[in-house]
Design a protein around this motif. Structure first.
Motif, PDB file in Angstrom:
ATOM      1  N   UNK A 127     -20.661  30.295  79.386  1.00  0.00           N
ATOM      2  CA  UNK A 127     -21.115  31.267  80.380  1.00  0.00           C
ATOM      3  C   UNK A 127     -22.579  31.052  80.758  1.00  0.00           C
ATOM      4  N   UNK A 128     -23.368  30.533  79.818  1.00  0.00           N
ATOM      5  CA  UNK A 128     -24.778  30.253  80.132  1.00  0.00           C
ATOM      6  C   UNK A 128     -24.865  29.192  81.226  1.00  0.00           C
ATOM      7  N   UNK A 129     -24.093  28.116  81.084  1.00  0.00           N
ATOM      8  CA  UNK A 129     -24.085  27.068  82.098  1.00  0.00           C
ATOM      9  C   UNK A 129     -23.485  27.522  83.413  1.00  0.00           C
ATOM     10  N   UNK A 130     -22.477  28.397  83.335  1.00  0.00           N
ATOM     11  CA  UNK A 130     -21.860  28.916  84.560  1.00  0.00           C
ATOM     12  C   UNK A 130     -22.846  29.746  85.361  1.00  0.00           C
ATOM     13  N   UNK A 131     -23.618  30.563  84.666  1.00  0.00           N
ATOM     14  CA  UNK A 131     -24.595  31.405  85.344  1.00  0.00           C
ATOM     15  C   UNK A 131     -25.752  30.598  85.912  1.00  0.00           C
TER      16      UNK A 131
END
Length: 294
Positions: free
Chosen positions: A128-132
């Motif tokens: 989710x960190x990379x997605x955001x």
């Protein structure tokens, strides 16, 4: 904003799909969103997306349809039983960014190809960190021309690499998940080993940072272990699914994977012991319990 905005449908707006759809909105694309639980898609309306009650209605509006669904069976159901494939126009592109088995990706590509619809399997890594942040690693399988066509999508989401024909993206993702799952176990066992012997777990992690044992897993997941913070980013159940998909594919291609077999059993035990809703770094809890450590 892109010079030529695309009409993009995003099917599946969960933990990964929501921030990825939001980035596509921010890049200036016209986004049509659908999720089985509508409430998970509704926040995207504030970003300019149009939220649909039916997956086929979202797909009907799109040049490119992106899947971020739970597994290969769900992807097939939404595509071929809920009318998405029928709703897509000939010449449209379906990009499956979910993590499914390579054989499923090849089957979907063939069935869509019969309808004149292009296909890429392009699963992602980065959580989710990379997605955001738009820093996902994207592993794409399919025809080079379709990969080139998908570049405006990938540019908004992270760094893409074309790794081969249909199914190759899923092979790369399974390799990624094997490394992630196994390394989480190695970090957890090593930190617990040190703590059991009387060392300060946080200081051990600090001491080995920068050496050959350092890794992104040690930094991110190791910190979660030190803090006992296992709020889910990538769930144990998802890691177990990926390990099982890797082993199923290994059997298909005649490959012996003893290390992955061992860790599949460990994640399976953790899920059986009620840890399935934890972050996959929660394997630490399963290993701690085996050593009577809290």
């Amino acid at each position: 904003m892109n010079q030529t905005p695309l009409r993009i449908a995003v099917l599946g707006t969960g933990m990964m799909g929501l921030p990825m759809a939001r980035r596509l909105c921010q890049a200036g694309h016209q986004v049509h969103a659908w999720n089985r639980t509508p409430a998970k898609a509704e926040p995207l309306a504030a970003d300019g997306a149009r939220v649909h009650a039916q997956a086929a209605d979202a797909a009907r509006q799109a040049d490119i349809v992106i899947s971020l669904l739970e597994n290969g069976g769900v992807v097939a159901q939404v595509l071929f039983e809920q009318g998405v494939a029928q709703a897509m126009a000939p010449g449209a592109l379906f990009i499956d960014m979910a993590s499914i088995q390579p054989s499923e990706a090849r089957d979907h590509a063939a069935r869509l190809g019969e309808r004149g619809i292009a296909h890429l399997d392009a699963p992602v890594s980065g959580g989710t960190v990379g997605a955001e942040a738009g820093t996902l690693a994207i592993m794409a399988g399919g025809r080079p021309a379709d990969y080139a066509r998908a570049q405006p999508v990938f540019a908004a989401l992270g760094r893409a690499t074309h790794v081969g024909p249909h199914g190759a993206g899923q092979l790369a993702k399974l390799a990624n998940q094997m490394i992630v799952g196994i390394t989480i176990g190695a970090v957890a066992e090593a930190l617990l080993f040190a703590a059991k012997g009387g060392a300060d777990m946080a200081k051990v992690r600090e001491a080995i940072t920068g050496g050959f044992a350092d890794s992104r897993i040690l930094q991110l997941h190791g910190q979660r272990m030190v803090e006992r913070n296992f709020a889910p980013r990538g769930r144990m159940t998802v890691q177990l699914k990926d390990m099982r998909n890797a082993l199923a594919t290994a059997r298909e291609i005649g490959f012996d994977a003893p290390v992955t077999t061992l860790f599949e059993a460990l994640y399976s035990a953790g899920v059986e012991h009620g840890l399935g809703g934890l972050d996959h770094s929660g394997l630490f809890v399963e290993l701690a319990s085996r050593n009577a450590m809290q």
